[in-house]
Design a protein around this motif. Structure first.
Motif, PDB file in Angstrom:
ATOM      1  N   ARG A  54      -6.585   5.393  -0.496  1.00 20.86           N
ATOM      2  CA  ARG A  54      -6.852   5.631  -1.913  1.00 20.86           C
ATOM      3  C   ARG A  54      -6.943   7.138  -2.097  1.00 20.86           C
ATOM      4  O   ARG A  54      -7.108   7.882  -1.150  1.00 20.86           O
ATOM      5  N   TYR A  92      -9.788   0.226  -3.763  1.00 19.91           N
ATOM      6  CA  TYR A  92     -10.502   0.801  -4.898  1.00 19.91           C
ATOM      7  C   TYR A  92     -11.667  -0.108  -5.236  1.00 19.91           C
ATOM      8  O   TYR A  92     -11.564  -1.331  -5.113  1.00 19.91           O
ATOM      9  N   ASP A  95     -14.133  -1.700 -11.185  1.00 28.44           N
ATOM     10  CA  ASP A  95     -13.056  -1.770 -12.169  1.00 28.44           C
ATOM     11  C   ASP A  95     -12.313  -0.447 -12.318  1.00 28.44           C
ATOM     12  O   ASP A  95     -11.775  -0.134 -13.368  1.00 28.44           O
ATOM     13  N   ASP A  97      -9.442   0.536 -11.125  1.00 29.71           N
ATOM     14  CA  ASP A  97      -7.997   0.383 -11.302  1.00 29.71           C
ATOM     15  C   ASP A  97      -7.717  -0.939 -12.025  1.00 29.71           C
ATOM     16  O   ASP A  97      -7.071  -1.830 -11.499  1.00 29.71           O
ATOM     17  N   LYS A  98      -8.196  -1.044 -13.251  1.00 30.45           N
ATOM     18  CA  LYS A  98      -8.149  -2.307 -13.998  1.00 30.45           C
ATOM     19  C   LYS A  98      -6.743  -2.876 -14.157  1.00 30.45           C
ATOM     20  O   LYS A  98      -6.548  -4.075 -14.104  1.00 30.45           O
ATOM     21  N   ASN A  99      -5.760  -2.036 -14.354  1.00 30.72           N
ATOM     22  CA  ASN A  99      -4.393  -2.535 -14.558  1.00 30.72           C
ATOM     23  C   ASN A  99      -3.564  -2.502 -13.270  1.00 30.72           C
ATOM     24  O   ASN A  99      -2.361  -2.729 -13.309  1.00 30.72           O
ATOM     25  N   HIS A 100      -4.207  -2.179 -12.143  1.00 32.17           N
ATOM     26  CA  HIS A 100      -3.578  -2.147 -10.817  1.00 32.17           C
ATOM     27  C   HIS A 100      -2.472  -1.090 -10.694  1.00 32.17           C
ATOM     28  O   HIS A 100      -1.671  -1.152  -9.772  1.00 32.17           O
ATOM     29  N   HIS A 101      -2.452  -0.128 -11.593  1.00 32.78           N
ATOM     30  CA  HIS A 101      -1.443   0.927 -11.551  1.00 32.78           C
ATOM     31  C   HIS A 101      -1.521   1.720 -10.241  1.00 32.78           C
ATOM     32  O   HIS A 101      -0.496   1.986  -9.606  1.00 32.78           O
ATOM     33  N   MET A 103      -2.864   0.821  -7.361  1.00 31.33           N
ATOM     34  CA  MET A 103      -2.494  -0.037  -6.246  1.00 31.33           C
ATOM     35  C   MET A 103      -0.974  -0.177  -6.144  1.00 31.33           C
ATOM     36  O   MET A 103      -0.399  -0.084  -5.060  1.00 31.33           O
ATOM     37  N   ILE A 104      -0.316  -0.357  -7.261  1.00 27.67           N
ATOM     38  CA  ILE A 104       1.144  -0.499  -7.279  1.00 27.67           C
ATOM     39  C   ILE A 104       1.814   0.791  -6.809  1.00 27.67           C
ATOM     40  O   ILE A 104       2.769   0.758  -6.028  1.00 27.67           O
ATOM     41  N   LYS A 107       1.288   1.085  -3.058  1.00 24.98           N
ATOM     42  CA  LYS A 107       2.165   0.131  -2.373  1.00 24.98           C
ATOM     43  C   LYS A 107       3.590   0.679  -2.320  1.00 24.98           C
ATOM     44  O   LYS A 107       4.256   0.609  -1.279  1.00 24.98           O
TER      45      LYS A 107
END
Length: 114
Positions: A54, A92, A95, A97-101, A103-104, A107
């Motif tokens: 992260r 993370y 909350d 990274d609420k929209n997982h942006h 993380m994406i 990745k």
């Protein structure tokens, strides 16, 4: 804060004496948030079986990739060069990274760079 993680020499010596029975979970955000350059921590990767990935910045354990100070590409390059076989976890809390942006994006970096 106030742990072995703040003294690279002591941390390396301690884990090196215990490895492979005890290994390190490497999380660059702990170093970055304390102002420890992650290049100084790469020696620990040979004693690591899990990497938490992260972004972070000084005094903040979590930051977006746009705001963070972690050289994630440099870290991934070192892992690739050493043929790292352990686990990499995208991490993370709460909350953040609420929209997982984030993380994406992380990745995508993993797929592209490893």
């Amino acid at each position: 804060h106030g742990s072995l993680l703040e003294n690279m020499d002591l941390l390396y010596t301690t884990i090196n004496e215990l490895y492979p029975k005890v290994s390190l979970t490497y999380d660059s955000s702990h170093f970055v948030m304390q102002g420890i350059p992650i290049k100084e921590t790469f020696q620990l990767l040979g004693l690591t079986t899990q990497v938490h990935l992260r972004d972070a910045r000084l005094n903040e354990m979590q930051a977006t990739l746009n705001d963070g100070e972690t050289d994630i590409s440099g870290l991934l390059l070192v892992l690739k060069e050493m043929a790292y076989k352990g686990v990499i976890a995208i991490e993370y809390f709460d909350d953040f990274d609420k929209n997982h942006h984030e993380m994406i994006q992380l990745k995508k970096l993993l797929v592209e760079e490893l």
